[in-house]
Design a protein around this motif. Structure first.
Motif, mmCIF file in Angstrom:
data_model
loop_
_atom_site.group_PDB
_atom_site.id
_atom_site.type_symbol
_atom_site.label_atom_id
_atom_site.label_comp_id
_atom_site.label_asym_id
_atom_site.label_seq_id
_atom_site.Cartn_x
_atom_site.Cartn_y
_atom_site.Cartn_z
ATOM 1 N N LEU A 30 84.821 16.044 0.378
ATOM 2 C CA LEU A 30 86.297 15.407 -0.045
ATOM 3 C C LEU A 30 87.250 15.881 1.199
ATOM 4 O O LEU A 30 87.728 15.517 2.019
ATOM 5 N N GLN A 31 86.626 17.328 1.410
ATOM 6 C CA GLN A 31 87.219 18.005 2.616
ATOM 7 C C GLN A 31 86.280 17.491 3.981
ATOM 8 O O GLN A 31 87.045 17.728 5.150
ATOM 9 N N PRO A 38 92.518 12.695 7.175
ATOM 10 C CA PRO A 38 93.644 12.974 5.780
ATOM 11 C C PRO A 38 94.724 11.620 5.100
ATOM 12 O O PRO A 38 95.510 12.139 4.004
ATOM 13 N N TYR A 39 94.668 10.326 5.954
ATOM 14 C CA TYR A 39 95.250 9.756 5.146
ATOM 15 C C TYR A 39 94.481 8.170 5.117
ATOM 16 O O TYR A 39 94.050 7.046 5.842
ATOM 17 N N PRO A 40 93.521 8.606 3.959
ATOM 18 C CA PRO A 40 92.452 7.420 4.325
ATOM 19 C C PRO A 40 92.984 5.938 3.240
ATOM 20 O O PRO A 40 94.574 6.599 2.218
ATOM 21 N N ARG A 45 88.473 5.770 -0.509
ATOM 22 C CA ARG A 45 88.749 6.183 -1.648
ATOM 23 C C ARG A 45 87.992 6.310 -2.324
ATOM 24 O O ARG A 45 87.454 7.059 -2.970
ATOM 25 N N GLU A 46 88.303 4.554 -2.348
ATOM 26 C CA GLU A 46 86.915 4.018 -3.387
ATOM 27 C C GLU A 46 85.325 4.361 -3.163
ATOM 28 O O GLU A 46 84.439 4.656 -3.896
ATOM 29 N N GLN A 60 92.843 10.417 -4.990
ATOM 30 C CA GLN A 60 94.258 10.064 -4.005
ATOM 31 C C GLN A 60 95.455 11.449 -4.142
ATOM 32 O O GLN A 60 95.663 11.873 -3.484
ATOM 33 N N ILE A 61 95.216 11.949 -5.460
ATOM 34 C CA ILE A 61 96.054 13.037 -5.454
ATOM 35 C C ILE A 61 96.207 14.558 -4.567
ATOM 36 O O ILE A 61 96.435 14.973 -4.065
#
Length: 156
Positions: A30-31, A38-40, A45-46, A60-61
């Motif tokens: 994730l990092q 920073p805005y995927p 995200r999937e 997302q959170i």
């Protein structure tokens, strides 16, 4: 079902979501993705959800919380740009519109305040301006000159 609370987070009486504990591998994935973007989008995200075994809404959170954390750190450190290592996007240069181009756009605006893509592309050919700039020109024109109600003799 109960209506959402004033804060919009959850309904009254609804239990908080359980906190998840991320493994070092999940955090690293994730990092690494966060440093790239920073805005995927949903696709990213999937993909991360498949890689980490986490649910996409949790990812997302996580990104939202991570962005908030970076902003908080920036405020504490008083840094000029919150996302170190990422280049700050340069502002687009102002587009110069000649009097002739302006007259073409004004005639089009008088006939249709909300032109479709085909009309904007035709105006782009006529004026030599990019279609995206023409779209912005129409948005700005509508904002600066909102539609006026037609005046009747009683209002005049």
């Amino acid at each position: 079902m109960d209506s959402p609370s004033v804060s919009g987070c959850r309904a009254p009486g609804e239990a908080r979501r359980t906190r998840i504990a991320l493994s070092q591998t999940q955090k690293a994935v994730l990092q690494a993705s966060f440093t790239v973007n920073p805005y995927p989008g949903i696709g990213t995200r999937e993909k991360l959800a498949r890689q980490t075994g986490l649910a996409e809404p949790r990812i997302q959170i996580w990104f939202k919380n991570q962005r908030s954390q970076v902003v908080r750190q920036k405020r504490q450190a008083a840094e000029p740009w919150p996302l170190e290592g990422l280049p700050r996007e340069e502002r687009r240069k102002r587009t110069a519109i000649s009097a002739w181009q302006s007259s073409v756009l004004l005639r089009a605006f008088d006939s249709n305040r909300f032109p479709g893509i085909a009309t904007r592309e035709e105006l782009a050919k006529q004026t030599g301006l990019p279609e995206s700039r023409i779209q912005i020109w129409f948005q700005n024109r509508r904002a600066r000159h909102p539609g006026r109600k037609e005046q009747t003799p009683a209002q005049a």
